[in-house]
Design an enzyme around this catalytic site. Structure first.
Site, PDB file in Angstrom:
ATOM      1  N   ILE A  82      -2.363   6.128   1.507  1.00 13.01           N
ATOM      2  CA  ILE A  82      -1.413   5.019   1.472  1.00 13.01           C
ATOM      3  C   ILE A  82      -1.249   4.562   2.914  1.00 13.01           C
ATOM      4  O   ILE A  82      -1.100   5.387   3.822  1.00 13.01           O
ATOM      5  CB  ILE A  82      -0.064   5.398   0.814  1.00 13.01           C
ATOM      6  CG1 ILE A  82       0.841   4.176   0.650  1.00 13.01           C
ATOM      7  CG2 ILE A  82       0.608   6.545   1.544  1.00 13.01           C
ATOM      8  CD1 ILE A  82       2.052   4.412  -0.253  1.00 13.01           C
ATOM      9  N   VAL A  84       0.160   1.092   5.484  1.00 12.54           N
ATOM     10  CA  VAL A  84       0.767  -0.218   5.679  1.00 12.54           C
ATOM     11  C   VAL A  84       0.304  -0.738   7.042  1.00 12.54           C
ATOM     12  O   VAL A  84       0.272   0.010   8.025  1.00 12.54           O
ATOM     13  CB  VAL A  84       2.309  -0.127   5.617  1.00 12.54           C
ATOM     14  CG1 VAL A  84       2.953  -1.453   5.985  1.00 12.54           C
ATOM     15  CG2 VAL A  84       2.755   0.333   4.238  1.00 12.54           C
ATOM     16  N   GLU A 116      -0.818  14.894   0.265  1.00 14.12           N
ATOM     17  CA  GLU A 116      -0.824  15.619   1.531  1.00 14.12           C
ATOM     18  C   GLU A 116      -0.370  14.647   2.610  1.00 14.12           C
ATOM     19  O   GLU A 116      -0.672  13.458   2.537  1.00 14.12           O
ATOM     20  CB  GLU A 116      -2.225  16.138   1.894  1.00 14.12           C
ATOM     21  CG  GLU A 116      -2.730  17.267   1.022  1.00 14.12           C
ATOM     22  CD  GLU A 116      -3.409  16.783  -0.250  1.00 14.12           C
ATOM     23  OE1 GLU A 116      -3.607  17.600  -1.164  1.00 14.12           O
ATOM     24  OE2 GLU A 116      -3.731  15.577  -0.353  1.00 14.12           O
ATOM     25  N   ASN A 121       3.620  13.583  10.887  1.00 19.39           N
ATOM     26  CA  ASN A 121       4.012  12.257  10.398  1.00 19.39           C
ATOM     27  C   ASN A 121       5.430  12.312   9.825  1.00 19.39           C
ATOM     28  O   ASN A 121       5.644  12.264   8.624  1.00 19.39           O
ATOM     29  CB  ASN A 121       3.009  11.747   9.353  1.00 19.39           C
ATOM     30  CG  ASN A 121       3.197  10.282   9.045  1.00 19.39           C
ATOM     31  OD1 ASN A 121       4.231   9.695   9.342  1.00 19.39           O
ATOM     32  ND2 ASN A 121       2.190   9.690   8.428  1.00 19.39           N
ATOM     33  N   TYR A 128       8.921  10.328   1.837  1.00 20.26           N
ATOM     34  CA  TYR A 128       8.608  11.103   0.634  1.00 20.26           C
ATOM     35  C   TYR A 128       9.809  11.931   0.180  1.00 20.26           C
ATOM     36  O   TYR A 128      10.119  11.987  -1.016  1.00 20.26           O
ATOM     37  CB  TYR A 128       7.394  11.995   0.864  1.00 20.26           C
ATOM     38  CG  TYR A 128       6.128  11.226   1.168  1.00 20.26           C
ATOM     39  CD1 TYR A 128       5.810  10.054   0.490  1.00 20.26           C
ATOM     40  CD2 TYR A 128       5.245  11.667   2.141  1.00 20.26           C
ATOM     41  CE1 TYR A 128       4.653   9.345   0.775  1.00 20.26           C
ATOM     42  CE2 TYR A 128       4.079  10.965   2.426  1.00 20.26           C
ATOM     43  CZ  TYR A 128       3.789   9.805   1.742  1.00 20.26           C
ATOM     44  OH  TYR A 128       2.644   9.106   2.026  1.00 20.26           O
TER      45      TYR A 128
END
Length: 161
Positions: A82, A84, A116, A121, A128
């Site tokens: 994912i 952006v 994962e 990060n 999450y």
């Protein structure tokens, strides 16, 4: 295959979530290369256009500003990637895209979503956790890094609850 009503048109700064097609890969690679120090290759992305994968794009004004790649295995969804675009970060695009893939995976009968994330990060980990994911493990040396390898936190969220 039917999708949640949110597929038709979403109103998050006129953000539209749509399935991507192989012709979108150049735009995906542009976002990927700007977003990650160790980007996926074109061939990896092209390999994701199979029946058990879902490749979603977040578009604003016709421009791809984010994407998500999931693999469906039996009744489990695995968020493989994912991202952006750096210019669109901090505007809620990632959160909206994550919520969309969670809702779609649940709608398609998946019982949980795994992912994962790099241990460094912190922004993604916070997102999450805010969205109901919990850590279920650690994968040592999972990601390439500038100085070798970096560990990944494995996170999971049950769907349909």
């Amino acid at each position: 295959m039917p999708y949640p009503e949110a597929y038709q048109k979403v109103l998050n700064a006129d953000l539209l979530i749509r399935p991507l097609v192989p012709e979108d890969v150049p735009a995906v690679l542009d976002v990927e290369r700007q977003g990650y120090s160790h980007p996926w290759s074109e061939s990896v992305f092209l390999d994701c256009f199979k029946d058990n994968y879902r490749v979603w794009g977040a578009c604003h004004g016709g421009d791809l500003v984010g994407y998500a790649v999931l693999a469906y295995i039996v009744d489990e969804a695995h968020l493989l990637n994912i991202c952006v675009h750096p210019r669109a970060r901090g505007e809620g695009v990632g959160r909206y895209l994550l919520r969309y893939v969670l809702a779609t995976a649940a709608h398609e009968g998946m019982s949980q979503l795994l992912l994962e994330v790099r241990v460094s990060n912190h922004a993604a980990i916070g997102l999450y956790q805010d969205e109901g994911f919990r850590e279920i493990g650690l994968r040592p040396g999972y990601y390439p890094a500038a100085n070798g390898r970096e560990d990944a936190r494995v996170m999971m969220r049950a769907l349909g609850e």
